[in-house]
Design a protein around this motif. Structure first.
Motif: not given
Length: 427
Positions: A174, A178-179
């Motif tokens: 990830s 995106d996190e």
């Protein structure tokens, strides 16, 4: 290991300072410790996880209860402001972080945040100040998840943007970007939250020492003189891979032996150039890494740090010369690659004086010492006058469940933060 009961065993030995409640510190530190607590008695609280979100939500509630004006920026840095009588003036900023390394300790980061909070609460009870004071809880200082440490403060100062965030990934694949999105942040809008240096008058951070000097010398407060800049260099010795049983000693081109000689040489180098320089070979990659094989290739990665950049770079140059000499004497070659190199930050004398005077006004002893570890103050120190206050670490332990600072030492640190902020906010 940490427990509230262990902290409170020294409650009767804890000094009393106006407006500062030792019991409150113990309870709040304990509450944060429970978020991400591990079976081994440590803490794992990575950025952009449920654990960090819970810790920030709790800390936000404490800031709001203290009457601070609270906001969060586009990447998740949390801020709480105590307004001064002249809010148009540059603010005094203080704070630290809540994230941790894997199975880390209870004090690294949270104690700095709580010290700032309790100091500001005590100040708020005693009338108005000229400058506003702003508490910053920076995200992802440790870099444990995305290998991108001291991130929140760098994002705040405009050192990294959304495209940079997309280049960092955790072990599950990830991306940092995106996190952030998954956790409800708006990284594409970080430019709106970047702080100009002229908006900040000074920055102050309390931290555990992560070393043994304060404890060994019986000193209350460390006045940090500078934050050492790390530089990593890779040295790969190249020889010949052979059988360990059938190759006579005089015919070997053993790269592990060369690396061992190099490591011993590195150990002696720092003191030739600086009293504050350190050098560590903490990583070895041996190929093919077999018990009965003479290694034909060994990589040694060296970490060199100092608050004096010229001295640090002189150590690195000496290492490079030693590696070449060792390789040539053994009939090997060596490949040298420069890695990260971060400039050290010197704490201005006037900031050191303010911290020293604040401690001495409270009857506390002080010691000037460098920080070998990186901190958010390292980022801020490139742009605005920044200082650090150290409190003792028992046995120098840090980044482990064994991390410990006594309640009396914690409260002495809060008092020093309070008096330092009072001086800075009235300038």
């Amino acid at each position: 290991m940490f427990s509230k009961e262990r902290l409170l065993k020294e409650l009767d030995q804890t000094p009393t300072y106006e407006g500062i409640d030792p019991l409150e510190l113990a309870e709040k530190l304990s509450a944060l410790f429970e978020i991400g607590k591990t079976p081994e008695g440590g803490v794992t609280r990575f950025p952009y996880t449920d654990e960090e979100n819970k810790a920030k939500t709790l800390f936000r509630s404490w800031m709001e209860e203290a009457g601070l004006e609270v906001k969060e920026d586009a990447v998740g840095n949390l801020f709480g402001t105590l307004r001064g009588t002249s809010p148009e003036l540059p603010v005094v900023m203080t704070g630290s972080h809540l994230d941790s390394v894997p199975n880390g300790g209870a004090f690294d980061g949270p104690l700095g945040c709580l010290s700032s909070l309790l100091a500001m609460k005590a100040i708020a009870k005693n009338g108005k100040l000229q400058r506003s004071i702003e508490l910053a809880v920076f995200v992802d200082e440790e870099g444990a998840r995305f290998k991108n440490g001291i991130f929140g403060s760098r994002a705040m100062m405009g050192e990294a943007g959304p495209e940079d965030y997309k280049t960092f990934y955790d072990e599950q694949g990830s991306s940092l970007y995106d996190e952030m999105i998954r956790n409800g942040h708006q990284p594409d809008r970080i430019a709106e939250d970047v702080r100009a240096p002229e908006e900040i008058y000074a920055f102050l951070e309390l931290h555990i020492e992560q070393g043994k000097r304060l404890e060994s010398e019986g000193t209350d407060i460390g006045v940090v003189s500078g934050i050492a800049g790390p530089s990593w260099t890779s040295f790969t010795f190249i020889g010949e891979t052979d059988h360990a049983g059938n190759t006579p000693m005089e015919f070997r081109k053993d790269t592990v032996a060369a690396a061992a000689e190099f490591i011993l040489a590195v150990e002696k180098m720092p003191r030739r150039f600086s009293e504050t320089a350190v050098a560590t070979v903490g990583k070895l990659n041996v190929f093919p890494n077999g018990t009965n094989v003479i290694s034909g290739r060994t990589e040694a990665v060296a970490d060199v740090r100092d608050i004096d950049r010229e001295a640090r770079d002189a150590v690195i140059q000496s290492m490079k010369e030693a590696a070449q000499t060792i390789a040539e004497s053994r009939g090997l070659t060596v490949e040298i690659r420069d890695g990260i190199s971060i400039a050290p930050v010197i704490v201005p004398d006037d900031i050191q004086d303010i911290i020293r005077q604040a401690a001495e006004k409270s009857g506390l002893s002080t010691l000037s010492l460098p920080s070998g570890a990186g901190h958010d103050a390292m980022t801020l120190g490139k742009y605005v006058p920044s200082g650090m206050i150290f409190v003792p670490s028992q046995n120098g332990k840090s980044h482990s469940p064994e991390e410990w600072t006594s309640l009396p030492d914690c409260i002495k640190g809060v008092q020093t933060v309070k008096e330092s902020l009072l001086q800075l906010a009235d300038k």
